[in-house]
Motif scaffolding. Structure first.
Motif, mmCIF file in Angstrom:
data_model
loop_
_atom_site.group_PDB
_atom_site.id
_atom_site.type_symbol
_atom_site.label_atom_id
_atom_site.label_comp_id
_atom_site.label_asym_id
_atom_site.label_seq_id
_atom_site.Cartn_x
_atom_site.Cartn_y
_atom_site.Cartn_z
ATOM 1 N N SER A 8 44.655 47.364 47.032
ATOM 2 C CA SER A 8 45.322 46.059 47.064
ATOM 3 C C SER A 8 44.343 44.967 47.491
ATOM 4 O O SER A 8 44.392 43.838 46.981
ATOM 5 N N GLY A 9 43.411 45.330 48.393
ATOM 6 C CA GLY A 9 42.405 44.354 48.832
ATOM 7 C C GLY A 9 41.526 43.922 47.667
ATOM 8 O O GLY A 9 41.210 42.736 47.517
ATOM 9 N N GLY A 10 41.155 44.883 46.819
ATOM 10 C CA GLY A 10 40.302 44.578 45.666
ATOM 11 C C GLY A 10 40.982 43.624 44.710
ATOM 12 O O GLY A 10 40.381 42.657 44.227
ATOM 13 N N LEU A 11 42.256 43.888 44.446
ATOM 14 C CA LEU A 11 42.961 43.020 43.497
ATOM 15 C C LEU A 11 43.251 41.654 44.131
ATOM 16 O O LEU A 11 43.164 40.620 43.463
ATOM 17 N N ALA A 15 42.379 38.161 42.600
ATOM 18 C CA ALA A 15 43.477 37.231 42.329
ATOM 19 C C ALA A 15 43.231 35.893 43.026
ATOM 20 O O ALA A 15 43.489 34.819 42.459
ATOM 21 N N TYR A 16 42.706 35.979 44.230
ATOM 22 C CA TYR A 16 42.451 34.757 45.006
ATOM 23 C C TYR A 16 41.299 33.972 44.380
ATOM 24 O O TYR A 16 41.394 32.751 44.175
ATOM 25 N N ALA A 17 40.237 34.690 44.030
ATOM 26 C CA ALA A 17 39.053 34.020 43.485
ATOM 27 C C ALA A 17 39.354 33.358 42.141
ATOM 28 O O ALA A 17 38.863 32.262 41.860
ATOM 29 N N LEU A 18 40.175 34.010 41.344
ATOM 30 C CA LEU A 18 40.427 33.489 39.987
ATOM 31 C C LEU A 18 41.779 32.794 39.871
ATOM 32 O O LEU A 18 42.167 32.378 38.783
ATOM 33 N N LYS A 19 42.469 32.674 41.006
ATOM 34 C CA LYS A 19 43.796 32.025 41.032
ATOM 35 C C LYS A 19 44.699 32.593 39.905
ATOM 36 O O LYS A 19 45.213 31.859 39.054
ATOM 37 N N ILE A 20 44.848 33.892 39.962
ATOM 38 C CA ILE A 20 45.610 34.568 38.900
ATOM 39 C C ILE A 20 47.102 34.326 39.086
ATOM 40 O O ILE A 20 47.641 34.532 40.165
ATOM 41 N N GLU A 56 32.466 38.503 36.685
ATOM 42 C CA GLU A 56 32.855 37.718 37.860
ATOM 43 C C GLU A 56 31.709 36.851 38.383
ATOM 44 O O GLU A 56 31.942 35.756 38.911
ATOM 45 N N THR A 57 30.494 37.356 38.234
ATOM 46 C CA THR A 57 29.356 36.619 38.800
ATOM 47 C C THR A 57 28.584 35.825 37.739
ATOM 48 O O THR A 57 27.556 35.240 38.047
ATOM 49 N N ASP A 58 29.084 35.807 36.520
ATOM 50 C CA ASP A 58 28.378 35.081 35.456
ATOM 51 C C ASP A 58 28.499 33.573 35.713
ATOM 52 O O ASP A 58 29.602 33.013 35.633
ATOM 53 N N PRO A 59 27.385 32.922 36.003
ATOM 54 C CA PRO A 59 27.457 31.494 36.350
ATOM 55 C C PRO A 59 27.829 30.608 35.163
ATOM 56 O O PRO A 59 28.233 29.454 35.347
ATOM 57 N N ARG A 60 27.746 31.159 33.946
ATOM 58 C CA ARG A 60 28.060 30.328 32.771
ATOM 59 C C ARG A 60 29.562 30.235 32.514
ATOM 60 O O ARG A 60 30.006 29.424 31.712
ATOM 61 N N LEU A 61 30.304 31.067 33.182
ATOM 62 C CA LEU A 61 31.748 31.113 32.911
ATOM 63 C C LEU A 61 32.560 30.380 33.964
ATOM 64 O O LEU A 61 32.294 30.508 35.168
ATOM 65 N N GLY A 62 33.543 29.630 33.494
ATOM 66 C CA GLY A 62 34.484 28.993 34.407
ATOM 67 C C GLY A 62 35.538 29.999 34.856
ATOM 68 O O GLY A 62 35.595 31.126 34.341
ATOM 69 N N ARG A 63 36.417 29.550 35.762
ATOM 70 C CA ARG A 63 37.430 30.448 36.305
ATOM 71 C C ARG A 63 38.355 31.001 35.221
ATOM 72 O O ARG A 63 38.623 32.201 35.158
#
Lengths: 163, 362
Positions: A8-11, A15-20, A56-63
């Motif tokens: 649950s911590g992983g998801l 979820a928090y980082a990408l505002k899912i 997740e770490t690709d700097p070229r991609l937006g959220r």
């Protein structure tokens, strides 16, 4: 299926980082649970796979793009043969090198086995020209392959075959 | 087969003198019986665990609606023009994929209806009013046709009636081997006894409380020897690693046991779920892998294996069947015309077309 703290911590972190949103989250939870059950791995292990880390770490991609790609990747793991068939279909459609005004697509989940053809014409001349291109495309090998893929002809021994 | 025995039989007042109740008392002398007032609903509750708990008690009650109904089929799918008689509700067996977990979630009591006289009157009315129409009627829609038969004796109450009707085939569909009650009755070719078939591996993982494959085959053979026509439903066909070997072997075992010329029909259907059913399955059978199949949502709201995959599965099954039984009647359950076309090279023009194909010698 129970989610332990690491799962649950992983998801939650994702979820928090990408505002899912709720609907995306529900899809992801179902798919992750089902992959974990099928492959006898933990959800935490799935979420730690390098493929997801790279997105997740690709700097070229937006959220929004990250979310889209992560979801796509997890869907691929959840539906590997469906994803493979969809890839094959896209490849065959691409091989036809159709005029940009002609669009070929297949139904979501491949249900119905129909090839959807769409084109726009602003004159009778243009209509004839596009129709002629479409007619020419219909004789090409990739079109036969597309219908073979849609009708299950390429599923051999329970696996999808490219040949 | 694991012999089911209810913990308690609850009898709604007014049903005490019914043949069903009399048969139950004779068959279950050691089980407590309790009389309750009408409208008792078997201590129903909606929680997932209530569905399993409801299977442990048997409620005998009057059916207040119509017994005979047209099978609802599934929206937009080819229908086989089938009628159903609901003589009971819910089932003592516990298959992980059972749609009753969703369909009966709000009313899960294991019930058997006592007013069989009304059932027969209704059937007589329908059949005698339409003598020119051939009917296929099944009793295994919301229960197993035979799993309770050793206690309730339903078959011996109704088969003599159907045996005398010229325009019907009554299908008794089961996953049990409870056929003793059928063997001494002359069905006059009006009764088809049918089994849902799956490889033993699937039976062990996902069909709790049902007869093993060998037991089903042995029961089918006994029915064939007693003069019954048979049917088999490869439904649900499950996709898993090694399914081809298991299902090919299943078809081989079936035709090695029964004479395919005595088979009235065979059906095929892949696993079907819905989002709600999957939730129930997760809650009740968390280790079942059935929910991990590559199912997609179809226009009728059901989840099925994506079309190219399931068409390939049907074709393989059909090939194995046709290799032994080239002219056996095979149909698809709850599939679209497109899938029919891809599997058989044709699609029935209408539901009557398919229903009529199932009416041999009529």
């Amino acid at each position: 299926m129970g989610w332990d703290e690491r799962d649950s911590g992983g998801l939650w972190r994702l979820a928090y980082a990408l505002k899912i949103g709720e609907n995306h989250l529900r899809d992801l939870m179902d798919w992750l649970e089902e992959i974990a059950l099928r492959d006898a791995v933990s959800i935490h292990e799935i979420l730690s796979r390098p493929d997801l880390g790279r997105i997740e770490t690709d700097p070229r991609l937006g959220r929004a793009d990250k979310l889209k790609r992560i979801k796509e990747q997890i869907r691929r793991w959840r539906f590997p043969r469906l994803a493979e068939t969809e890839d094959d279909l896209r490849k065959r459609i691409h091989e036809l090198k159709l005029h940009p005004d002609i669009r070929l697509s297949v139904p979501t989940g491949l249900e119905g086995a129909n090839l959807h053809v769409e084109f726009n014409a602003s004159s009778a001349h243009e209509l004839k020209r596009l129709a002629a291109r479409l007619m020419a495309a219909a004789d090409q090998e990739p079109v036969g392959d597309i219908f073979a893929l849609l009708s299950g002809d390429r599923v051999k021994d329970g696996r999808l075959s490219r040949d | 087969m694991q012999i089911f025995q209810p913990e308690e039989v609850i009898i709604e007042r007014g049903s005490e003198e019914s043949p069903i109740c009399r048969n139950l008392r004779n068959a279950l002398p050691h089980v407590p019986f309790r009389i309750v007032e009408a409208s008792h609903n078997g201590d129903a509750a909606r929680a997932p665990e209530a569905f399993g708990a409801a299977k442990r008690k048997l409620l005998v009650t009057r059916h207040r609606g119509e017994f005979l109904k047209k099978c609802p089929g599934s929206e937009g799918q080819v229908c086989c023009n089938y009628f159903v008689i609901n003589f009971a509700s819910n089932c003592p067996m516990d298959c992980s994929y059972c749609y009753l977990q969703e369909y009966l979630a709000g009313n899960p009591a294991l019930k058997v209806f006592s007013n069989i006289g009304d059932l027969l009157r209704e059937a007589d009315d329908l059949l005698s009013r339409h003598r020119g129409v051939f009917f296929r009627i099944g009793t295994g829609e919301i229960t197993d046709s035979l799993a309770l038969d050793r206690y309730i004796g339903f078959s011996r109450e109704v088969i003599p009636f159907f045996a005398e009707q010229p325009n019907v085939l009554l299908e008794l569909k089961t996953k049990s081997d409870c056929v003793d009650g059928l063997l001494g009755i002359d069905s006059k070719n009006r009764v088809v006894v049918s089994w849902s078939m799956n490889p033993q591996r699937v039976i062990e993982c996902d069909e709790d409380g049902t007869a093993s494959l060998d037991e089903r085959l042995a029961a089918a053979r006994r029915c064939q020897d007693a003069g019954y026509r048979l049917a088999f439903h490869f439904d649900p066909i499950i996709d898993y690693c090694g399914w081809e070997q298991d299902y090919a072997r299943l078809v081989e075992q079936l035709f090695a046991t029964v004479d395919w010329r005595r088979i009235a029909w065979l059906s095929m259907g892949v696993l079907r779920t819905t989002p709600d059913l999957k939730r129930a399955m997760r809650a009740r059978f968390p280790r079942s892998r059935l929910i991990t199949g590559e199912q997609v949502l179809c226009p009728d709201g059901k989840l099925r294996y994506f079309q190219p995959l399931r068409v390939a599965m049907y074709r393989k099954m059909l090939g194995w069947i046709r290799a032994v039984a080239p002219t056996a009647k095979v149909y698809l359950c709850m599939e679209s015309k497109e899938v029919w076309q891809q599997v058989f090279g044709y699609a029935p023009s209408c539901e009557k077309d398919l229903g009529n194909q199932m009416a041999p010698h009529f």
